[in-house]
Enzyme design. Structure first.
Site, PDB file in Angstrom:
ATOM      1  N   SER A  96       0.834  -1.815   0.148  1.00  0.00           N
ATOM      2  CA  SER A  96       0.056   0.160  -0.793  1.00  0.00           C
ATOM      3  C   SER A  96       1.312   0.914   0.134  1.00  0.00           C
ATOM      4  CB  SER A  96      -1.239   0.052   1.201  1.00  0.00           C
ATOM      5  OG  SER A  96       0.075  -0.093   2.509  1.00  0.00           O
ATOM      6  N   ASP A  97       0.820   2.486  -0.351  1.00  0.00           N
ATOM      7  CA  ASP A  97       1.424   3.558   0.147  1.00  0.00           C
ATOM      8  C   ASP A  97       0.911   4.511   0.787  1.00  0.00           C
ATOM      9  OD1 ASP A  97       2.304   6.164  -0.554  1.00  0.00           O
ATOM     10  OD2 ASP A  97       1.273   6.266  -2.511  1.00  0.00           O
ATOM     11  N   TRP A  98       0.877   4.478   1.563  1.00  0.00           N
ATOM     12  CA  TRP A  98       1.326   5.937   3.179  1.00  0.00           C
ATOM     13  C   TRP A  98       0.056   6.266   3.513  1.00  0.00           C
ATOM     14  CZ3 TRP A  98       5.144   2.883   0.805  1.00  0.00           C
ATOM     15  CH2 TRP A  98       6.250   3.167   1.919  1.00  0.00           C
TER      16      TRP A  98
END
Length: 673
Positions: A214-216
């Site tokens: 995932s992205d942050w």
């Protein structure tokens, strides 16, 4: 990057975007991740650390040079290894669907083939250094406005023919170790929880063997694991947005009570380990300090090749005999060149010339700054024209700038716009009164050149009153030198636009951007009704004439195309000759387009090649099209289809400048998934 050191990170581990402990007894190294699209980033948490600040992704793509993209990746990979990082959050390649997207400067183009070609070479360059590269953001992270709360809606078949085709080709060619999911929803489901995209397309149809992270701040729940997400990244930011670490205790509990199967958990671990061993991070020895002078040369080459000469009414290159007095106006040209803000920001050797806070609201407001890299165009112009009297005016007052313009033989106006992560721009005007400044200066002195340092197109209401317009993008740590060399004719401009420049927003699919101006946290929906007709294809469909077309770029010499020969069958193969008919050495980028299929008029880039030629020289170019670029995706049968019949192709200088055309027959067929 999280500003507080997590107590779970051992002492001595350099601060970075993320740390994942290894298993020493099994020979599994820790994962240390850094943002890396335009160089190894350092938002201020590793005191004294700097890295090569490469030009914007759009500048790299404007060179249409795959070999240079690989060299850029090698720079990032070597500098990452020298710092102990073994995962680079690079490979940014979302299509430029909207000229207001604040993050377009990080990306590459509006076209799937160009995007995939440049991204794949850069990723491969990184991974050849035994450093894992991601490819991101999967998918449709094409606007920044409230990106955490945005639903991107698109026809699934059109998605396969556009944004997903770019990812598909790049993944095939470069085999990145990881894919990073986007922030936004896609057709109602968050990208990190999107079973259709991750399990159905990426891991299913494409057979992707690496892992999905995932992205942050983009993991809404532990159920993302069931949809194919293999790793939560940025758990601290997730805790802010979603009130907990979603792959922490919730995932353990789901596994303990059987909601997360042992098979799925094993697959998550296996995918991460497989990429680590396939790329060789377990075999990567400590790297010596990289050759920063050599890396600066790569940054300089990218800047030179990425500069696009948009308009030239004979004033460029500047002749020494006509430049006794030069006025340089605006754009902080005395200090340096701008860079985009956000997670891609790189601290260059020697630090920033300035980092001016802009502010705003939302999670990313603290990142919003005008970064100036210390490569002063003013200083470099003085080197190019040592006999000239060069006066600098900051451009803060049009009245004062006009006085400087009247005293000069030539005026060079530097126009800038700060763009970056978390924010879309409201329109295409230049901020801080720069459009009015340019108009006033051009009225005072007709010999005016405008150098644009932006991450997106500008509206240019003054374009008819200036003699030359140069698009320099965010040109990196050696950008000032590259700009001066092009203006002086030491370098022949060869950049070509990787995105279409509209006359105004009324020509775009969404003249008004949904959600723009709403408070942070407000949900919104963007319907990508243009489907696969992105950029130049949209203009071809609507019949609108852009300000500057995809693929456009002028040179100080001239090129001719001759002797086109095409063959059909399963795909298109075209051969033709490129001739430098001018009196200067230069580089050209001939482009092959599909312009008609049996059932429709259309426009699609089939291939390109960068060709460097001395005056009078000729080179034969052969381009074979990927069959998917000739096909339509049919989701009802899960395959690509080429319709049998007559097709037309063109060899062109841009999307709107065909030079040679031919027709051919293709056999109909169904293939792929």
């Amino acid at each position: 990057m999280w500003p507080v050191r997590d107590e779970r990170i051992p002492p001595g581990v350099p601060m970075s975007a993320a740390y994942v402990p290894g298993v020493p007894r099994l020979g599994v190294p820790a994962l240390l991740m850094s943002d890396a699209g335009l160089g190894v980033t350092n938002p201020g948490y590793r005191p004294g650390d700097t890295a090569t600040a490469l030009p914007a992704g759009l500048a790299l793509a404007a060179g249409f040079d795959p070999a240079l993209a690989r060299a850029a990746g090698e720079v990032i990979g070597r500098e990452a290894r020298s710092r102990g990082f073994n995962v680079q959050l690079a490979g940014a390649m979302n299509l430029a669907r909207d000229p207001r997207n604040g993050r377009n400067f990080e990306y590459l183009s509006e076209d799937p083939l160009l995007t995939a070609t440049i991204a794949a070479e850069s990723i491969d360059g990184i991974q050849q250094q035994r450093v894992i590269s991601t490819v991101k953001h999967f998918s449709l992270n094409c606007n920044e406005t409230n990106r955490h709360f945005l639903d991107a809606v698109i026809d699934p078949d059109a998605h396969r023919e556009s944004d997903l085709l770019a990812f598909e080709i790049a993944i095939e060619r470069a085999r990145p170790g990881a894919v990073m999911a986007a922030y936004n929803k896609v057709n109602g489901t968050y990208a990190a929880a999107n079973d259709v995209l991750i399990n159905g397309v990426l891991k299913g149809a494409w057979g992707y063997r690496g892992w999905v992270m995932s992205d942050w701040g983009a993991t809404p729940s532990w159920e993302c694991a069931l949809a194919g997400l293999d790793q939560e990244c940025g758990a601290q930011i997730d805790a802010l947005l979603w009130r907990s670490e979603t792959f922490g205790e919730p995932l353990r509990a789901a596994h303990a009570d059987g909601r997360l199967s042992r098979e799925r958990l094993t697959d998550m671990v296996r995918r991460i380990l497989r990429s680590m061993f396939a790329v060789g991070v377990d075999r990567a020895e400590a790297a010596p300090a990289p050759d920063m002078a050599a890396h600066n040369e790569i940054a300089l080459r990218i800047a030179r090749q990425g500069i696009v000469l948009l308009t030239n009414r004979g004033l460029l290159p500047l002749a020494p005999e006509s430049t006794d007095r030069i006025a340089v106006i605006g754009g902080y040209a005395h200090a340096g060149v701008p860079a985009g803000y956000g997670s891609s920001a790189v601290v260059p050797p020697g630090g920033y010339a300035a980092a001016i806070p802009i502010g705003g609201s939302g999670l990313e407001a603290g990142l919003r700054k005008l970064h100036l890299l210390p490569s002063s165009p003013l200083d470099e112009l003085r080197k190019q024209f040592p006999g000239a009297q060069i006066e600098f005016d900051p451009g803060v007052s049009p009245g004062e700038a006009v006085l400087a313009a009247r005293r000069a033989d030539i005026v060079i106006v530097f126009a800038i716009r700060a763009e970056g992560e978390g924010f879309d721009i409201a329109d295409l005007s230049l901020p801080w009164g720069q459009d009015e400044l340019i108009s006033a200066v051009a009225a005072a002195n007709p010999n005016t050149v405008v150098v644009l340092e932006t991450g997106n197109p500008a509206s240019m209401p003054w374009r008819g009153s200036v003699q030359a317009i140069v698009q320099a993008w965010y040109p990196g740590q050696s950008g000032g030198r590259a700009i001066a060399e092009v203006l002086a004719g030491q370098v022949n401009p060869s950049g070509r636009l990787p995105i279409t420049f509209p006359v105004d927003l009324r020509q775009t699919p969404r003249p008004e951007l949904p959600g723009l101006g709403l408070p942070w946290g407000a949900p919104s929906t963007i319907e990508y009704a243009e489907g696969s007709d992105v950029g130049y294809r949209w203009f071809a469909t609507t019949g609108e004439a852009p300000m500057f077309a995809f693929g456009h770029g002028l040179s100080y010499t001239d090129f001719a195309y001759r002797d086109l020969a095409v063959t059909g069958g399963d795909t298109v193969t075209a051969s033709f000759s490129v001739v430098n008919v001018g009196d200067r050495a230069g580089a050209d980028v001939p482009q092959l387009y599909l312009t008609a299929a049996p059932d429709r008029e259309c426009l699609r880039l089939l291939g390109f090649e960068r060709v460097e030629l001395e005056p009078g020289a000729t080179r034969r170019v052969t381009i074979e099209a990927d069959p998917r670029l000739l096909a339509r995706y049919d989701g009802s049968v899960g395959s690509w289809r080429i319709r049998a019949g007559r097709y037309r192709v063109a060899v062109s200088a841009s999307a709107v400048a065909p030079r040679l055309t031919a027709t051919l027959e293709l056999a109909g067929r169904t293939f792929g998934r």
